[in-house]
Design a protein around this motif. Structure first.
Motif, PDB file in Angstrom:
ATOM      1  N   ARG A  34     120.500  87.879  -1.797  1.00 49.57           N
ATOM      2  CA  ARG A  34     121.900  87.598  -2.119  1.00 49.57           C
ATOM      3  C   ARG A  34     121.978  86.455  -3.126  1.00 49.57           C
ATOM      4  N   GLY A  35     121.372  86.625  -4.270  1.00 50.50           N
ATOM      5  CA  GLY A  35     121.447  85.541  -5.232  1.00 50.50           C
ATOM      6  C   GLY A  35     120.598  85.787  -6.453  1.00 50.50           C
ATOM      7  N   PRO A  36     120.351  84.711  -7.188  1.00 53.55           N
ATOM      8  CA  PRO A  36     119.620  84.818  -8.456  1.00 53.55           C
ATOM      9  C   PRO A  36     118.113  84.908  -8.243  1.00 53.55           C
ATOM     10  N   THR A  37     117.393  85.035  -9.325  1.00 51.34           N
ATOM     11  CA  THR A  37     115.937  84.908  -9.300  1.00 51.34           C
ATOM     12  C   THR A  37     115.630  83.432  -9.495  1.00 51.34           C
ATOM     13  N   ILE A  38     114.766  82.903  -8.640  1.00 54.37           N
ATOM     14  CA  ILE A  38     114.422  81.486  -8.693  1.00 54.37           C
ATOM     15  C   ILE A  38     112.908  81.321  -8.761  1.00 54.37           C
ATOM     16  N   ILE A  39     112.473  80.114  -9.071  1.00 59.73           N
ATOM     17  CA  ILE A  39     111.068  79.759  -8.969  1.00 59.73           C
ATOM     18  C   ILE A  39     110.937  78.891  -7.730  1.00 59.73           C
ATOM     19  N   ALA A  40     110.048  79.275  -6.815  1.00 61.10           N
ATOM     20  CA  ALA A  40     109.869  78.545  -5.563  1.00 61.10           C
ATOM     21  C   ALA A  40     108.404  78.178  -5.376  1.00 61.10           C
ATOM     22  N   GLU A  41     108.188  77.058  -4.723  1.00 57.06           N
ATOM     23  CA  GLU A  41     106.835  76.649  -4.358  1.00 57.06           C
ATOM     24  C   GLU A  41     106.403  77.473  -3.146  1.00 57.06           C
ATOM     25  N   VAL A  42     105.150  77.907  -3.144  1.00 55.61           N
ATOM     26  CA  VAL A  42     104.607  78.632  -1.999  1.00 55.61           C
ATOM     27  C   VAL A  42     103.951  77.610  -1.083  1.00 55.61           C
ATOM     28  N   ASP A  43     104.310  77.630   0.201  1.00 55.70           N
ATOM     29  CA  ASP A  43     103.704  76.706   1.139  1.00 55.70           C
ATOM     30  C   ASP A  43     102.187  76.852   1.069  1.00 55.70           C
ATOM     31  N   PRO A  44     101.438  75.746   0.985  1.00 52.85           N
ATOM     32  CA  PRO A  44      99.983  75.826   0.818  1.00 52.85           C
ATOM     33  C   PRO A  44      99.272  76.625   1.915  1.00 52.85           C
ATOM     34  N   ARG A  45      99.863  76.681   3.124  1.00 51.80           N
ATOM     35  CA  ARG A  45      99.223  77.410   4.228  1.00 51.80           C
ATOM     36  C   ARG A  45      99.243  78.920   4.038  1.00 51.80           C
ATOM     37  N   ILE A  46     100.134  79.425   3.163  1.00 48.03           N
ATOM     38  CA  ILE A  46     100.192  80.875   2.938  1.00 48.03           C
ATOM     39  C   ILE A  46      99.932  81.253   1.486  1.00 48.03           C
ATOM     40  N   ALA A  47      99.587  80.273   0.655  1.00 47.30           N
ATOM     41  CA  ALA A  47      99.404  80.519  -0.780  1.00 47.30           C
ATOM     42  C   ALA A  47      98.305  81.540  -1.065  1.00 47.30           C
ATOM     43  N   GLY A  48      97.281  81.606  -0.227  1.00 50.59           N
ATOM     44  CA  GLY A  48      96.196  82.563  -0.438  1.00 50.59           C
ATOM     45  C   GLY A  48      96.530  83.973   0.004  1.00 50.59           C
ATOM     46  N   GLU A  49      97.623  84.141   0.734  1.00 54.14           N
ATOM     47  CA  GLU A  49      98.006  85.449   1.286  1.00 54.14           C
ATOM     48  C   GLU A  49      99.099  86.151   0.492  1.00 54.14           C
ATOM     49  N   ILE A  50      99.840  85.417  -0.311  1.00 56.82           N
ATOM     50  CA  ILE A  50     101.020  85.992  -0.978  1.00 56.82           C
ATOM     51  C   ILE A  50     100.610  86.918  -2.118  1.00 56.82           C
ATOM     52  N   GLU A  51     101.371  88.002  -2.270  1.00 52.36           N
ATOM     53  CA  GLU A  51     101.125  88.982  -3.325  1.00 52.36           C
ATOM     54  C   GLU A  51     102.447  89.357  -3.985  1.00 52.36           C
ATOM     55  N   GLU A  52     102.366  89.876  -5.211  1.00 54.73           N
ATOM     56  CA  GLU A  52     103.572  90.369  -5.873  1.00 54.73           C
ATOM     57  C   GLU A  52     104.159  91.505  -5.042  1.00 54.73           C
ATOM     58  N   ASP A  53     105.474  91.612  -5.044  1.00 54.01           N
ATOM     59  CA  ASP A  53     106.263  92.599  -4.300  1.00 54.01           C
ATOM     60  C   ASP A  53     106.342  92.327  -2.809  1.00 54.01           C
ATOM     61  N   ASP A  54     105.771  91.205  -2.324  1.00 51.53           N
ATOM     62  CA  ASP A  54     105.943  90.829  -0.914  1.00 51.53           C
ATOM     63  C   ASP A  54     107.379  90.400  -0.681  1.00 51.53           C
ATOM     64  N   HIS A  55     107.883  90.699   0.506  1.00 52.52           N
ATOM     65  CA  HIS A  55     109.165  90.143   0.933  1.00 52.52           C
ATOM     66  C   HIS A  55     108.863  88.807   1.588  1.00 52.52           C
ATOM     67  N   VAL A  56     109.679  87.806   1.271  1.00 53.08           N
ATOM     68  CA  VAL A  56     109.428  86.457   1.752  1.00 53.08           C
ATOM     69  C   VAL A  56     110.713  85.803   2.249  1.00 53.08           C
ATOM     70  N   ILE A  57     110.531  84.784   3.072  1.00 57.49           N
ATOM     71  CA  ILE A  57     111.639  83.931   3.489  1.00 57.49           C
ATOM     72  C   ILE A  57     111.506  82.638   2.688  1.00 57.49           C
ATOM     73  N   VAL A  58     112.598  82.259   2.020  1.00 59.74           N
ATOM     74  CA  VAL A  58     112.615  81.058   1.183  1.00 59.74           C
ATOM     75  C   VAL A  58     113.524  80.028   1.845  1.00 59.74           C
ATOM     76  N   ASP A  59     113.004  78.823   2.004  1.00 57.29           N
ATOM     77  CA  ASP A  59     113.779  77.699   2.516  1.00 57.29           C
ATOM     78  C   ASP A  59     114.476  77.058   1.319  1.00 57.29           C
ATOM     79  N   LEU A  60     115.798  77.153   1.296  1.00 55.90           N
ATOM     80  CA  LEU A  60     116.596  76.605   0.182  1.00 55.90           C
ATOM     81  C   LEU A  60     117.318  75.352   0.656  1.00 55.90           C
ATOM     82  N   PRO A  61     116.954  74.184   0.145  1.00 61.23           N
ATOM     83  CA  PRO A  61     117.633  72.955   0.561  1.00 61.23           C
ATOM     84  C   PRO A  61     119.101  72.969   0.154  1.00 61.23           C
ATOM     85  N   LEU A  62     119.962  72.528   1.059  1.00 62.23           N
ATOM     86  CA  LEU A  62     121.387  72.424   0.744  1.00 62.23           C
ATOM     87  C   LEU A  62     121.721  71.114   0.057  1.00 62.23           C
TER      88      LEU A  62
END
Length: 118
Positions: A34-62
């Motif tokens: 529900r929003g734009p395309t953003i650039i987000a940091e990948v948490d270091p604990r999962i950085a080795g597991e992430i792949e293109e086209d993965d669905h992810v949960i992004v923590d967006l600071p208010l």
């Protein structure tokens, strides 16, 4: 902090060819459900597991933290189960959009509506 569902478009690693990096952070471009395309940091604990086209949960600071000049979106979960992705999408679509939008680093903050508290 609110969480948003997104889909990874591109992963940017500091050791990728053509990348000169001042840090060791892995970044990703994420198209939010529900929003734009953003650039987000990948948490270091999962950085080795992430792949293109993965669905992810992004923590967006208010709200910016007093210790942080710009709040940074961070990918905190990777969802590999398509049934779970569909369930999360259905839940998101049932809920109204947040009254106060998250702060996106390169966009000015949007003030809350005047009738937010009354």
């Amino acid at each position: 902090m609110p969480y948003e569902l997104g889909k990874v478009e591109t992963i940017i690693k500091p050791d990728d060819g053509g990348v000169i990096s001042a840090d060791i952070k892995v970044l990703a471009t994420v198209s939010l459900h529900r929003g734009p395309t953003i650039i987000a940091e990948v948490d270091p604990r999962i950085a080795g597991e992430i792949e293109e086209d993965d669905h992810v949960i992004v923590d967006l600071p208010l709200i910016p933290s007093p210790n942080e000049s710009r709040p940074q979106p961070r990918i905190v979960k990777i969802i590999k189960d398509e049934k779970l992705v569909n369930r999360v999408k259905a839940e998101i679509e049932k809920e109204p959009e947040a009254m106060v939008p998250p702060v996106i680093p390169w966009q000015p903050a949007t003030p809350p509506p005047e009738d937010m508290f009354g």
